[in-house]
Write a protein that holds these residues in place. Structure first.
Motif, short mmCIF file in Angstrom:
data_model
loop_
_atom_site.label_atom_id
_atom_site.label_comp_id
_atom_site.label_asym_id
_atom_site.label_seq_id
_atom_site.Cartn_x
_atom_site.Cartn_y
_atom_site.Cartn_z
N SER A 1 17.43 39.91 37.70
CA SER A 1 18.27 39.30 38.73
C SER A 1 19.23 38.31 38.08
O SER A 1 19.01 37.86 36.95
N SER A 2 20.27 37.98 38.78
CA SER A 2 21.18 36.93 38.32
C SER A 2 21.17 35.76 39.30
O SER A 2 21.84 34.76 39.08
N LYS A 3 20.39 35.88 40.36
CA LYS A 3 20.33 34.86 41.41
C LYS A 3 19.37 33.74 40.99
O LYS A 3 18.21 33.98 40.67
N GLU A 4 19.87 32.51 41.03
CA GLU A 4 19.02 31.36 40.74
C GLU A 4 18.26 30.97 41.99
O GLU A 4 18.81 30.95 43.09
N ALA B 1 13.67 46.13 37.30
CA ALA B 1 13.96 45.27 36.15
C ALA B 1 13.51 45.90 34.84
O ALA B 1 14.11 45.67 33.79
N PHE B 2 12.45 46.69 34.91
CA PHE B 2 11.95 47.44 33.76
C PHE B 2 11.23 48.66 34.29
O PHE B 2 11.07 48.82 35.50
N THR C 1 8.39 47.47 42.51
CA THR C 1 8.59 46.56 43.65
C THR C 1 8.96 45.18 43.11
O THR C 1 8.78 44.90 41.92
N GLN C 2 9.44 44.34 43.99
CA GLN C 2 9.72 42.95 43.61
C GLN C 2 8.40 42.21 43.47
O GLN C 2 7.46 42.43 44.23
N LYS C 3 8.31 41.29 42.50
CA LYS C 3 7.11 40.46 42.34
C LYS C 3 7.55 39.02 42.12
O LYS C 3 8.37 38.74 41.26
#
Length: 180
Positions: free
Chosen positions: A111-114, A61-62, A67-69
């Protein structure tokens, strides 16, 4: 009275009146007590980090997102989020928080997922929120969503009957901690 409800609560009062104690009490006596209680101080986290702390982010994302957080709002799903010093929340993030309150969903950075969430909000401030709204520093629509039940906590000088109980509790806590 407010604890068993699912209503958002807005605690107001001077610094040191125990807004965090009230928030914990409300959560511990609610139907959400077995779920997470997560507190975040809006004034203590730099603005550029606050969004990722609240909403989380996806890998990539940046630059430093290796990793995902999960964000605080997602981790607290089913529980309570205590937004301390809400009056210090940057105006840009207020619109995003308002969307979470209205839609009961969030989107991680990158992300674009809600993601559907179920969180109760308890907010607190010692700032004059009406002045902040007038000056355009705090969104009125967000304030109305957060203060379903407003509670003003008077200073201890106006609650003198509580002083002895608090002193006895602190004495007991200290003697247990230090074994004296």
């Amino acid at each position: 009275k407010v604890a068993p409800t699912d209503a958002n609560v807005f605690l107001m009062g001077q610094s040191g009146v125990g807004k965090d104690v009230f928030a914990n009490f409300i959560h511990e006596n609610s139907n959400r007590a077995k779920s997470p209680f997560i507190a975040i101080n809006m004034a203590a986290i730099p603005e550029h980090l606050l969004e990722s702390e609240l909403f989380g982010y996806e890998k990539g994302a940046f630059t430093d997102a290796t990793t995902q957080k999960l964000g605080i709002l997602e981790v607290a799903n089913g529980g309570t989020v205590f937004l301390d010093e809400i009056g210090e929340m940057p105006i840009g993030l207020q619109a995003k928080l308002l969307r979470v309150l209205q839609e009961k969903t969030l989107t991680r950075l990158g992300s674009s997922k809600e993601i559907v969430i179920d969180v109760r909000f308890i907010s607190a401030t010692n700032a004059n929120i009406s002045q902040k709204i007038t000056r355009g520093e705090f969104r009125q629509d967000l304030f109305f969503r957060l203060q379903t039940i407003p509670i003003f906590i008077p200073p201890l000088s106006e609650r003198k009957e509580e002083i002895l109980q608090i002193a006895e509790y602190k004495l007991q806590e200290t003697t247990q901690k230090y074994g004296v």
